[in-house]
Design an enzyme around this catalytic site. Sequence first.
Site, mmCIF file in Angstrom:
data_model
loop_
_atom_site.group_PDB
_atom_site.id
_atom_site.type_symbol
_atom_site.label_atom_id
_atom_site.label_comp_id
_atom_site.label_asym_id
_atom_site.label_seq_id
_atom_site.Cartn_x
_atom_site.Cartn_y
_atom_site.Cartn_z
ATOM 1 N N HIS A 57 21.987 23.612 19.183
ATOM 2 C CA HIS A 57 20.927 24.174 18.345
ATOM 3 C C HIS A 57 19.824 23.121 18.227
ATOM 4 O O HIS A 57 19.746 22.384 17.242
ATOM 5 C CB HIS A 57 21.487 24.537 16.973
ATOM 6 C CG HIS A 57 20.534 25.292 16.099
ATOM 7 N ND1 HIS A 57 20.945 26.228 15.174
ATOM 8 C CD2 HIS A 57 19.181 25.260 15.994
ATOM 9 C CE1 HIS A 57 19.892 26.722 14.550
ATOM 10 N NE2 HIS A 57 18.808 26.141 15.028
ATOM 11 N N GLU A 88 21.000 27.994 20.530
ATOM 12 C CA GLU A 88 20.589 28.617 19.277
ATOM 13 C C GLU A 88 19.235 28.069 18.832
ATOM 14 O O GLU A 88 18.860 26.949 19.173
ATOM 15 C CB GLU A 88 21.597 28.304 18.168
ATOM 16 C CG GLU A 88 23.003 28.758 18.425
ATOM 17 C CD GLU A 88 23.931 28.385 17.284
ATOM 18 O OE1 GLU A 88 25.029 28.963 17.241
ATOM 19 O OE2 GLU A 88 23.576 27.519 16.460
ATOM 20 N N HIS A 213 29.618 29.528 11.379
ATOM 21 C CA HIS A 213 29.088 28.721 10.286
ATOM 22 C C HIS A 213 30.194 28.428 9.287
ATOM 23 O O HIS A 213 30.665 29.308 8.572
ATOM 24 C CB HIS A 213 27.904 29.372 9.581
ATOM 25 C CG HIS A 213 26.950 28.337 9.013
ATOM 26 N ND1 HIS A 213 27.218 27.602 7.877
ATOM 27 C CD2 HIS A 213 25.744 27.893 9.450
ATOM 28 C CE1 HIS A 213 26.223 26.772 7.630
ATOM 29 N NE2 HIS A 213 25.321 26.919 8.586
#
Length: 265
Positions: A57, A88, A213
């Site tokens: 990410h 991401e 997450h």
Amino acid sequence: MNPLIATGLPSHGAMTALSVNLNKVALLRNTRTLTIPSVTHAARLALDAGAQGITVHPRPDQRHIRTHDVRDLAALLKAWPHIEYNIEGNPFHNLMDLVREVRPHQATFVPDSVEQSTSDHGWTLPEDGERLKPLIDECHALGVRVSLFMDPLPEAMVPARAIGADRVELYTEAYARSHAASAGTPQHAALLACYAAAAGAALCAGLGLNAGHDLNRDNLTDFLRAVPGVREVSIGHALIADALELGLTETVRDYLRCIHRASAP
């Protein structure tokens, strides 16, 4: 030797895939003007241990994953054609330039702001749909699958599919916090039911289902048992924290065991 066979686990088929997020490896490296720990070496260890994907990410300030990491991992994964590369980020920041250059298997669109330390909410649909659709279309033209980072809202799944998303990634922080504080209570069961309903709505809408997450070794199996059809979990912070104690190889294998337990009768 196939590490899944070596650890007594079946090879990946119908089971949920594990994608290892390497952001925290890069964050540690960036605290010094050195090249250790190496993001690409961590990727090799994770893949040798049986992980089925690599996630990064990269953020605009490059506080952890940097542009060269994205490129280095793309080069590394050419030798692992069966491994999924998932990038991401916010498609209105720096994500799309990297997608155009690298063409990963999957782009996960996340509505984070520049100053956020980590993602904390999903897209709002249908409100965000008009902005997202052209970028989803562009990803498809590049041969890249698109997953939208979403809160567990069943009513948002049809709009997600309508703008062309291939998958959604359910944002699981609320689940993780509830599991740690109140697993086994009616309140926790009700929250899990919300996730299961969102997953069912996604599947009915024709979407693939990811999740991520704050998933960890304590809560992953319970989540996968309760929420149907999860194709992939991407896990970074907890996995890298566990690796400080267990080593990265054994940690990846233990997460794979958690996934396997979820599918056991």
